[in-house]
Design a protein around this motif. Structure first.
Motif, PDB file in Angstrom:
ATOM      1  N   ILE A 139       0.838  -1.202   0.000  1.00 50.41           N
ATOM      2  CA  ILE A 139       0.000   0.000   0.000  1.00 50.41           C
ATOM      3  C   ILE A 139       0.870   1.248   0.000  1.00 50.41           C
ATOM      4  N   THR A 140       1.940   1.226   0.791  1.00 49.81           N
ATOM      5  CA  THR A 140       2.842   2.385   0.849  1.00 49.81           C
ATOM      6  C   THR A 140       3.476   2.654  -0.505  1.00 49.81           C
ATOM      7  N   ASP A 141       3.958   1.574  -1.153  1.00 46.32           N
ATOM      8  CA  ASP A 141       4.573   1.742  -2.480  1.00 46.32           C
ATOM      9  C   ASP A 141       3.573   2.317  -3.479  1.00 46.32           C
ATOM     10  N   ARG A 142       2.341   1.827  -3.409  1.00 44.46           N
ATOM     11  CA  ARG A 142       1.336   2.334  -4.354  1.00 44.46           C
ATOM     12  C   ARG A 142       0.992   3.799  -4.067  1.00 44.46           C
ATOM     13  N   GLU A 143       0.901   4.147  -2.777  1.00 44.98           N
ATOM     14  CA  GLU A 143       0.592   5.540  -2.443  1.00 44.98           C
ATOM     15  C   GLU A 143       1.708   6.480  -2.902  1.00 44.98           C
ATOM     16  N   LEU A 144       2.970   6.029  -2.728  1.00 46.22           N
ATOM     17  CA  LEU A 144       4.097   6.850  -3.180  1.00 46.22           C
ATOM     18  C   LEU A 144       4.086   6.996  -4.710  1.00 46.22           C
ATOM     19  N   ALA A 145       3.758   5.893  -5.395  1.00 46.04           N
ATOM     20  CA  ALA A 145       3.712   5.955  -6.858  1.00 46.04           C
ATOM     21  C   ALA A 145       2.618   6.907  -7.336  1.00 46.04           C
ATOM     22  N   VAL A 146       1.442   6.825  -6.660  1.00 43.40           N
ATOM     23  CA  VAL A 146       0.348   7.720  -7.027  1.00 43.40           C
ATOM     24  C   VAL A 146       0.725   9.169  -6.761  1.00 43.40           C
ATOM     25  N   ALA A 147       1.369   9.408  -5.611  1.00 42.80           N
ATOM     26  CA  ALA A 147       1.771  10.773  -5.272  1.00 42.80           C
ATOM     27  C   ALA A 147       2.769  11.324  -6.292  1.00 42.80           C
ATOM     28  N   ASP A 148       3.725  10.466  -6.702  1.00 49.37           N
ATOM     29  CA  ASP A 148       4.723  10.901  -7.682  1.00 49.37           C
ATOM     30  C   ASP A 148       4.069  11.231  -9.026  1.00 49.37           C
ATOM     31  N   LYS A 149       3.142  10.339  -9.450  1.00 51.46           N
ATOM     32  CA  LYS A 149       2.457  10.596 -10.720  1.00 51.46           C
ATOM     33  C   LYS A 149       1.608  11.860 -10.649  1.00 51.46           C
ATOM     34  N   SER A 150       0.959  12.079  -9.489  1.00 49.36           N
ATOM     35  CA  SER A 150       0.115  13.262  -9.333  1.00 49.36           C
ATOM     36  C   SER A 150       0.942  14.541  -9.391  1.00 49.36           C
ATOM     37  N   LEU A 151       2.088  14.530  -8.712  1.00 52.65           N
ATOM     38  CA  LEU A 151       2.950  15.706  -8.721  1.00 52.65           C
ATOM     39  C   LEU A 151       3.488  15.977 -10.117  1.00 52.65           C
ATOM     40  N   ASN A 152       3.864  14.909 -10.827  1.00 52.95           N
ATOM     41  CA  ASN A 152       4.355  15.075 -12.201  1.00 52.95           C
ATOM     42  C   ASN A 152       3.247  15.609 -13.107  1.00 52.95           C
ATOM     43  N   TYR A 153       2.023  15.063 -12.885  1.00 54.13           N
ATOM     44  CA  TYR A 153       0.896  15.536 -13.683  1.00 54.13           C
ATOM     45  C   TYR A 153       0.632  17.020 -13.429  1.00 54.13           C
ATOM     46  N   ALA A 154       0.690  17.420 -12.155  1.00 52.59           N
ATOM     47  CA  ALA A 154       0.464  18.831 -11.825  1.00 52.59           C
ATOM     48  C   ALA A 154       1.528  19.719 -12.453  1.00 52.59           C
ATOM     49  N   ASN A 155       2.782  19.245 -12.422  1.00 48.93           N
ATOM     50  CA  ASN A 155       3.875  20.037 -12.990  1.00 48.93           C
ATOM     51  C   ASN A 155       3.692  20.215 -14.502  1.00 48.93           C
ATOM     52  N   VAL A 156       3.343  19.109 -15.168  1.00 48.99           N
ATOM     53  CA  VAL A 156       3.122  19.184 -16.621  1.00 48.99           C
ATOM     54  C   VAL A 156       1.933  20.088 -16.938  1.00 48.99           C
ATOM     55  N   THR A 157       0.875  19.943 -16.118  1.00 48.26           N
ATOM     56  CA  THR A 157      -0.321  20.774 -16.351  1.00 48.26           C
ATOM     57  C   THR A 157       0.006  22.258 -16.228  1.00 48.26           C
ATOM     58  N   VAL A 158       0.745  22.598 -15.162  1.00 50.71           N
ATOM     59  CA  VAL A 158       1.113  24.010 -14.956  1.00 50.71           C
ATOM     60  C   VAL A 158       1.990  24.511 -16.089  1.00 50.71           C
ATOM     61  N   THR A 159       2.908  23.632 -16.532  1.00 48.40           N
ATOM     62  CA  THR A 159       3.796  24.036 -17.642  1.00 48.40           C
ATOM     63  C   THR A 159       2.982  24.339 -18.907  1.00 48.40           C
ATOM     64  N   TYR A 160       2.050  23.419 -19.224  1.00 46.30           N
ATOM     65  CA  TYR A 160       1.204  23.660 -20.395  1.00 46.30           C
ATOM     66  C   TYR A 160       0.356  24.913 -20.207  1.00 46.30           C
ATOM     67  N   PHE A 161      -0.117  25.056 -18.975  1.00 44.63           N
ATOM     68  CA  PHE A 161      -0.914  26.259 -18.685  1.00 44.63           C
ATOM     69  C   PHE A 161      -0.091  27.533 -18.920  1.00 44.63           C
ATOM     70  N   PHE A 162       1.171  27.462 -18.492  1.00 40.30           N
ATOM     71  CA  PHE A 162       2.068  28.612 -18.696  1.00 40.30           C
ATOM     72  C   PHE A 162       2.248  28.918 -20.173  1.00 40.30           C
ATOM     73  N   TYR A 163       2.447  27.862 -20.942  1.00 40.01           N
ATOM     74  CA  TYR A 163       2.639  28.085 -22.382  1.00 40.01           C
ATOM     75  C   TYR A 163       1.386  28.656 -23.037  1.00 40.01           C
ATOM     76  N   ILE A 164       0.234  28.174 -22.650  1.00 42.68           N
ATOM     77  CA  ILE A 164      -1.017  28.686 -23.221  1.00 42.68           C
ATOM     78  C   ILE A 164      -1.190  30.169 -22.873  1.00 42.68           C
ATOM     79  N   ILE A 165      -0.949  30.469 -21.574  1.00 44.36           N
ATOM     80  CA  ILE A 165      -1.079  31.868 -21.153  1.00 44.36           C
ATOM     81  C   ILE A 165      -0.081  32.750 -21.892  1.00 44.36           C
ATOM     82  N   ALA A 166       1.144  32.197 -22.022  1.00 45.43           N
ATOM     83  CA  ALA A 166       2.169  32.972 -22.736  1.00 45.43           C
ATOM     84  C   ALA A 166       1.737  33.251 -24.183  1.00 45.43           C
TER      85      ALA A 166
END
Length: 282
Positions: A61-88
């Motif tokens: 369960i711990t490994d899965r939670e860490l994996a989900v957290a890592d994917k979520s953070l990466n997804y948020a980072n990519v989303t913000v980056t795309y958002f930045f490019y769109i705004i730019a």
């Protein structure tokens, strides 16, 4: 669970058959704890398996939670980056038509992205702190369970040693070791009282039985041992009363009364003879 129930049923049936084939006077009363320890050993094995399963589940369960957290953070980072490019891009278009300068749009977008990233970072930091706290709690529980398993193994070995001892004094020493590990163990106290009866320390056995019955006043073996002690001390009415209570608490006691040497002094007592007759009818 059904397997454990079936096993216990077969074991109790075998005990009943052995009790019918061998009279109490020909068998050692302390042979039965070895059988009971056998059941305890099986239950202990099941408990160990359960602890191993729980440990594996926690790690998975711990490994899965860490994996989900890592994917979520990466997804948020990519989303913000795309958002930045769109705004730019939109800002560039607006600046091109003269509403704002590209520099102002870029600055505003950067500030907005930084705030969003800070917020996401704080959220996941809180989640990681909570996850770490939960892991520490589960680790502590696992450590406590491991210690309990060690205690069970140690007590089990002491019970096996007690079965191999030849004299009551030696068994009493081992029961005292068990009581050091598990203070107030009712089973150890009851068998210690039985060993005290063997060395004719009837008052001591009576005192030990009283300790057990202060905690559990329906303890059949303790009531039976106290009845034997009362019988040896000549307190017949109290002995018979304890026998009646012992039979109510543990019906298997009926099979022991007839051939119990410690109860020989009660033969001829009207209440005791009536109790024997009732026992024979059952």
């Amino acid at each position: 669970m059904r397997l454990i129930t079936a096993f216990l049923s077969l074991f109790l049936c075998s005990l009943t058959v052995q009790a019918e084939e061998v009279s109490y006077s020909e068998s050692e009363m302390l042979d039965r704890p070895l059988m009971e320890r056998y059941i305890l050993d099986e239950l202990k094995s099941l408990r160990q398996n359960q602890q191993d399963l729980e440990r594996r589940m926690i790690v998975e369960i711990t490994d899965r939670e860490l994996a989900v957290a890592d994917k979520s953070l990466n997804y948020a980072n990519v989303t913000v980056t795309y958002f930045f490019y769109i705004i730019a891009g939109v800002a560039s278009l607006i600046a091109f038509v003269g509403w704002q300068s590209l520099r102002e749009i870029k600055q505003n977008t950067k500030e907005m992205a930084d705030k969003r990233l800070d917020k996401i970072a704080h959220e996941y930091e809180d989640k990681f702190v909570e996850l770490e706290r939960d892991l520490k709690r589960k680790t502590r529980i696992i450590s406590e369970n491991n210690r309990e398993i060690e205690i069970i193994n140690e007590v089990h070995n002491l019970w096996l040693r007690a079965q191999s001892m030849q004299t009551p004094e030696q068994r009493i020493d081992i029961y005292d070791e068990i009581l050091v590990i598990r203070p107030g163990d009712l089973e150890a106290l009851t068998y210690k009282a039985d060993a005290a009866m063997e060395i004719r320390e009837y008052n001591w056995a009576l005192s030990i039985c009283n300790r057990v019955l202060e905690v559990d006043d329906t303890n059949g073996p303790a009531l039976y041992q106290r009845a034997c002690a009362y019988s040896r001390l000549g307190i017949e009415e109290q002995a018979i009363e304890d026998l009646e209570r012992a039979i109510d608490a543990s019906p298997s006691v009926r099979d022991l009364i007839n051939d119990e040497p410690d109860l020989e002094l009660l033969h001829g007592n009207k209440r005791f003879d009536q109790l024997l007759q009732t026992t024979s009818e059952h």
